[in-house]
Design a protein around this motif. Sequence first.
Motif, PDB file in Angstrom:
ATOM      1  N   GLU A  44       0.840  -1.206   0.000  1.00  0.00           N
ATOM      2  CA  GLU A  44       0.000   0.000   0.000  1.00  0.00           C
ATOM      3  C   GLU A  44       0.873   1.253   0.000  1.00  0.00           C
ATOM      4  O   GLU A  44       1.818   1.372   0.785  1.00  0.00           O
ATOM      5  CB  GLU A  44      -0.882   0.035   1.249  1.00  0.00           C
ATOM      6  CG  GLU A  44      -1.826  -1.142   1.381  1.00  0.00           C
ATOM      7  CD  GLU A  44      -2.533  -1.121   2.721  1.00  0.00           C
ATOM      8  OE1 GLU A  44      -3.764  -0.893   2.735  1.00  0.00           O
ATOM      9  OE2 GLU A  44      -1.872  -1.324   3.770  1.00  0.00           O
ATOM     10  N   PHE A  45       0.528   2.183  -0.845  1.00  0.00           N
ATOM     11  CA  PHE A  45       1.237   3.456  -0.923  1.00  0.00           C
ATOM     12  C   PHE A  45       0.925   4.301   0.317  1.00  0.00           C
ATOM     13  O   PHE A  45      -0.234   4.407   0.735  1.00  0.00           O
ATOM     14  CB  PHE A  45       0.798   4.182  -2.193  1.00  0.00           C
ATOM     15  CG  PHE A  45       1.192   5.618  -2.271  1.00  0.00           C
ATOM     16  CD1 PHE A  45       0.246   6.625  -2.196  1.00  0.00           C
ATOM     17  CD2 PHE A  45       2.526   5.974  -2.436  1.00  0.00           C
ATOM     18  CE1 PHE A  45       0.609   7.958  -2.289  1.00  0.00           C
ATOM     19  CE2 PHE A  45       2.905   7.307  -2.535  1.00  0.00           C
ATOM     20  CZ  PHE A  45       1.940   8.299  -2.459  1.00  0.00           C
ATOM     21  N   LEU A  46       1.965   4.893   0.872  1.00  0.00           N
ATOM     22  CA  LEU A  46       1.770   5.808   2.002  1.00  0.00           C
ATOM     23  C   LEU A  46       1.953   7.259   1.572  1.00  0.00           C
ATOM     24  O   LEU A  46       1.072   8.099   1.756  1.00  0.00           O
ATOM     25  CB  LEU A  46       2.769   5.500   3.123  1.00  0.00           C
ATOM     26  CG  LEU A  46       2.626   4.160   3.836  1.00  0.00           C
ATOM     27  CD1 LEU A  46       3.727   3.996   4.875  1.00  0.00           C
ATOM     28  CD2 LEU A  46       1.265   4.043   4.484  1.00  0.00           C
ATOM     29  N   GLU A  59      -4.705   7.841   2.321  1.00  0.00           N
ATOM     30  CA  GLU A  59      -5.543   7.959   3.528  1.00  0.00           C
ATOM     31  C   GLU A  59      -4.865   7.345   4.749  1.00  0.00           C
ATOM     32  O   GLU A  59      -5.148   7.708   5.887  1.00  0.00           O
ATOM     33  CB  GLU A  59      -6.875   7.231   3.292  1.00  0.00           C
ATOM     34  CG  GLU A  59      -7.722   7.868   2.223  1.00  0.00           C
ATOM     35  CD  GLU A  59      -8.941   7.029   1.885  1.00  0.00           C
ATOM     36  OE1 GLU A  59      -9.792   7.520   1.136  1.00  0.00           O
ATOM     37  OE2 GLU A  59      -9.039   5.873   2.372  1.00  0.00           O
ATOM     38  N   ILE A  60      -3.984   6.382   4.489  1.00  0.00           N
ATOM     39  CA  ILE A  60      -3.300   5.718   5.603  1.00  0.00           C
ATOM     40  C   ILE A  60      -2.360   6.702   6.302  1.00  0.00           C
ATOM     41  O   ILE A  60      -2.156   6.647   7.516  1.00  0.00           O
ATOM     42  CB  ILE A  60      -2.474   4.522   5.087  1.00  0.00           C
ATOM     43  CG1 ILE A  60      -3.354   3.541   4.337  1.00  0.00           C
ATOM     44  CG2 ILE A  60      -1.732   3.841   6.225  1.00  0.00           C
ATOM     45  CD1 ILE A  60      -2.581   2.515   3.540  1.00  0.00           C
ATOM     46  N   PHE A  65       1.969   9.894  11.141  1.00  0.00           N
ATOM     47  CA  PHE A  65       3.105   9.669  10.266  1.00  0.00           C
ATOM     48  C   PHE A  65       3.744  10.991   9.848  1.00  0.00           C
ATOM     49  O   PHE A  65       3.050  12.002   9.673  1.00  0.00           O
ATOM     50  CB  PHE A  65       2.669   8.932   8.992  1.00  0.00           C
ATOM     51  CG  PHE A  65       2.227   7.518   9.202  1.00  0.00           C
ATOM     52  CD1 PHE A  65       0.894   7.218   9.450  1.00  0.00           C
ATOM     53  CD2 PHE A  65       3.138   6.468   9.128  1.00  0.00           C
ATOM     54  CE1 PHE A  65       0.474   5.916   9.626  1.00  0.00           C
ATOM     55  CE2 PHE A  65       2.720   5.148   9.302  1.00  0.00           C
ATOM     56  CZ  PHE A  65       1.389   4.877   9.550  1.00  0.00           C
ATOM     57  N   SER A  66       5.032  10.979   9.675  1.00  0.00           N
ATOM     58  CA  SER A  66       5.707  12.126   9.072  1.00  0.00           C
ATOM     59  C   SER A  66       6.929  11.619   8.320  1.00  0.00           C
ATOM     60  O   SER A  66       7.447  10.543   8.609  1.00  0.00           O
ATOM     61  CB  SER A  66       6.106  13.169  10.120  1.00  0.00           C
ATOM     62  OG  SER A  66       7.031  12.618  11.040  1.00  0.00           O
ATOM     63  N   VAL A  67       7.352  12.392   7.348  1.00  0.00           N
ATOM     64  CA  VAL A  67       8.548  12.057   6.584  1.00  0.00           C
ATOM     65  C   VAL A  67       9.470  13.251   6.584  1.00  0.00           C
ATOM     66  O   VAL A  67       9.051  14.402   6.718  1.00  0.00           O
ATOM     67  CB  VAL A  67       8.241  11.630   5.132  1.00  0.00           C
ATOM     68  CG1 VAL A  67       7.584  10.276   5.081  1.00  0.00           C
ATOM     69  CG2 VAL A  67       7.409  12.676   4.416  1.00  0.00           C
TER      70      VAL A  67
END
Lengths: 112, 114
Positions: A44-46, A59-60, A65-67
């Motif tokens: 699944e793409f994040l 949507e996940i 989350f952070s990058v």
Amino acid sequence: EPEVTQTPSHQVTQMGQEVILRCVPISNHLYFYWYRQILGQKVEFLVSFYNNEISEKSEIFDDQFSVERPDGSNFTLKIRSTKLEDSAMYFCASTPGQETQYFGPGTRLLVL
Amino acid sequence: SQQGEEDPQALSIQEGENATMNCSYKTSINNLQWYRQNSGRGLVHLILIRSNEREKHSGRLRVTLDTSKKSSSLLITASRAADTASYFCATPEYSGGGADGLTFGKGTHLIIQP
């Protein structure tokens, strides 16, 4: 041949803890991605990242989350407060353009 | 999303035989990619076919694309035990905005019997 690398290969953490997954994309690549694969399920793409900012997110990819690209070589995914359902294989990928994506070997995250 | 659904889900053949896997997708695409994943490992890019291409070859791999049927097939000829893996098709989530994430299907698990 250049490869995407990821560290650690495995990580075990307690629910509620923060984890940082690290990736070193291929050096001349411009686009970076994180994906996850829950055991037995689809990849699944994040999120995608270009020019030092998030380009797209699924949507996940919620507020947990952070990058970040803290320097010229690393690309990190942070999960602020892990949940049991975050247990998965996390893959980093990079591409010089917008087509073929080159994937790293993955980090297997287990949240207890 | 049900973009990129492969069939069959599992395929077991004898070494030396050909293996064919199919993929269907629902929205318009500008390319379709096939990846391989060995058990518990990373994804290896196999081949990319663009929407204006109908067939593409790479070594023992042959990929076709039928945009009218929104389907693609991956043929592996003269299979080897080392081809045992899961195979996924993936399509870009074309938003036109830049770095498209890929949408993967559930994959076909291919087992080559020696």
